[in-house]
Design a protein around this motif. Structure first.
Motif, PDB file in Angstrom:
ATOM      1  N   ARG A   1      28.669  52.418  35.439  1.00  0.00           N
ATOM      2  CA  ARG A   1      29.998  52.864  35.023  1.00  0.00           C
ATOM      3  C   ARG A   1      30.285  52.337  33.621  1.00  0.00           C
ATOM      4  O   ARG A   1      30.113  51.157  33.351  1.00  0.00           O
ATOM      5  N   VAL A   2      30.729  53.203  32.704  1.00  0.00           N
ATOM      6  CA  VAL A   2      31.120  52.790  31.369  1.00  0.00           C
ATOM      7  C   VAL A   2      32.520  52.188  31.490  1.00  0.00           C
ATOM      8  O   VAL A   2      33.464  52.872  31.870  1.00  0.00           O
ATOM      9  N   VAL A   3      32.638  50.884  31.177  1.00  0.00           N
ATOM     10  CA  VAL A   3      33.938  50.206  31.300  1.00  0.00           C
ATOM     11  C   VAL A   3      34.509  49.783  29.947  1.00  0.00           C
ATOM     12  O   VAL A   3      35.678  49.422  29.863  1.00  0.00           O
ATOM     13  N   GLY A   4      33.706  49.822  28.899  1.00  0.00           N
ATOM     14  CA  GLY A   4      34.174  49.444  27.574  1.00  0.00           C
ATOM     15  C   GLY A   4      33.587  50.338  26.513  1.00  0.00           C
ATOM     16  O   GLY A   4      32.395  50.639  26.538  1.00  0.00           O
ATOM     17  N   LEU A   5      34.443  50.774  25.590  1.00  0.00           N
ATOM     18  CA  LEU A   5      34.052  51.656  24.488  1.00  0.00           C
ATOM     19  C   LEU A   5      34.054  50.879  23.175  1.00  0.00           C
ATOM     20  O   LEU A   5      34.630  49.780  23.102  1.00  0.00           O
ATOM     21  N   PRO A   6      33.444  51.423  22.121  1.00  0.00           N
ATOM     22  CA  PRO A   6      33.466  50.736  20.824  1.00  0.00           C
ATOM     23  C   PRO A   6      34.899  50.355  20.427  1.00  0.00           C
ATOM     24  O   PRO A   6      35.824  51.154  20.538  1.00  0.00           O
ATOM     25  N   GLY A   7      35.066  49.094  20.007  1.00  0.00           N
ATOM     26  CA  GLY A   7      36.373  48.586  19.604  1.00  0.00           C
ATOM     27  C   GLY A   7      37.146  47.909  20.725  1.00  0.00           C
ATOM     28  O   GLY A   7      38.123  47.214  20.473  1.00  0.00           O
ATOM     29  N   ASP A   8      36.736  48.099  21.983  1.00  0.00           N
ATOM     30  CA  ASP A   8      37.414  47.479  23.124  1.00  0.00           C
ATOM     31  C   ASP A   8      37.031  46.009  23.256  1.00  0.00           C
ATOM     32  O   ASP A   8      35.927  45.607  22.878  1.00  0.00           O
ATOM     33  N   THR A   9      37.936  45.231  23.848  1.00  0.00           N
ATOM     34  CA  THR A   9      37.640  43.869  24.264  1.00  0.00           C
ATOM     35  C   THR A   9      37.706  43.852  25.780  1.00  0.00           C
ATOM     36  O   THR A   9      38.730  44.205  26.372  1.00  0.00           O
ATOM     37  N   VAL A  10      36.593  43.482  26.408  1.00  0.00           N
ATOM     38  CA  VAL A  10      36.488  43.483  27.870  1.00  0.00           C
ATOM     39  C   VAL A  10      36.276  42.057  28.330  1.00  0.00           C
ATOM     40  O   VAL A  10      35.497  41.305  27.737  1.00  0.00           O
ATOM     41  N   GLU A  11      36.971  41.685  29.412  1.00  0.00           N
ATOM     42  CA  GLU A  11      36.880  40.325  29.939  1.00  0.00           C
ATOM     43  C   GLU A  11      37.111  40.333  31.447  1.00  0.00           C
ATOM     44  O   GLU A  11      37.826  41.171  31.974  1.00  0.00           O
ATOM     45  N   CYS A  12      36.505  39.390  32.092  1.00  0.00           N
ATOM     46  CA  CYS A  12      36.781  39.170  33.500  1.00  0.00           C
ATOM     47  C   CYS A  12      36.791  37.665  33.721  1.00  0.00           C
ATOM     48  O   CYS A  12      35.870  36.975  33.307  1.00  0.00           O
ATOM     49  N   CYS A  13      37.773  37.205  34.220  1.00  0.00           N
ATOM     50  CA  CYS A  13      38.842  37.888  34.934  1.00  0.00           C
ATOM     51  C   CYS A  13      40.193  37.346  34.516  1.00  0.00           C
ATOM     52  O   CYS A  13      40.289  36.251  33.969  1.00  0.00           O
ATOM     53  N   ASP A  14      41.253  38.103  34.823  1.00  0.00           N
ATOM     54  CA  ASP A  14      42.595  37.567  34.629  1.00  0.00           C
ATOM     55  C   ASP A  14      42.911  36.654  35.822  1.00  0.00           C
ATOM     56  O   ASP A  14      42.059  36.458  36.692  1.00  0.00           O
TER      57      ASP A  14
END
Length: 155
Positions: free
Chosen positions: A34-47
């Motif tokens: 599954r694509v969960v992040g695109l160019p320019g996105d900041t992705v993190e786990c977890c809140d």
């Protein structure tokens, strides 16, 4: 990925049939993530509630099957016994896509190497747009996944 597996004539013929019809195994090996992040996105786990965030917003992931453990206060991203679900934050650059498997507890994906304390910044393995070749809209085989890809709760 290593060299393609060696297959006999019968298995190769079955693979051709699978590639032409979508029924049964194919000769080509694909990774479905599954694509969960695109160019320019900041992705993190977890809140604090254990959810993945993209650009600071929590993402509902009802499709995740057998997620990694996360117990707020005992096994989370700030405790000594850190949750293996934790990674990031990861800022995606130009032509970088972050991919995660839906079966998080048994998936080799973009952040597998980042799930341990003290991981190197180079642990992230992103895909470029040219590496993304299609979209899964439904399944015919295996039969336990028959139907729409949007209604799946496992895999």
């Amino acid at each position: 990925m290593g060299p393609p597996p060696e297959r006999g004539a019968l298995r190769t013929g079955i693979g051709w049939f699978g590639e032409l019809t979508g029924i049964g195994p194919a000769n080509t090996e694909y990774l479905v993530k599954r694509v969960v992040g695109l160019p320019g996105d900041t992705v993190e786990c977890c809140d604090v509630s254990g959810q993945m965030t993209v650009n600071g917003a929590a993402v509902a992931e009802p499709y995740v099957f057998q997620d990694l453990a996360f117990n707020n206060g005992t096994t989370d991203c700030s405790t000594t016994a850190r949750s293996p679900r934790c990674f990031g934050p990861i800022l995606l650059g130009e032509d970088q896509y972050l991919l995660l498997g839906d079966h998080r507890s048994n998936s080799e994906d973009s952040v597998t190497a980042c799930r341990s304390v003290g991981s190197a910044a180079s642990c992230v393995k992103t895909a470029g747009r040219a590496d993304i070749i299609g979209r899964v809209d439904g399944f015919l085989f295996p039969f336990n996944k028959w139907g729409s890809a949007h209604s799946l709760t496992s895999g």
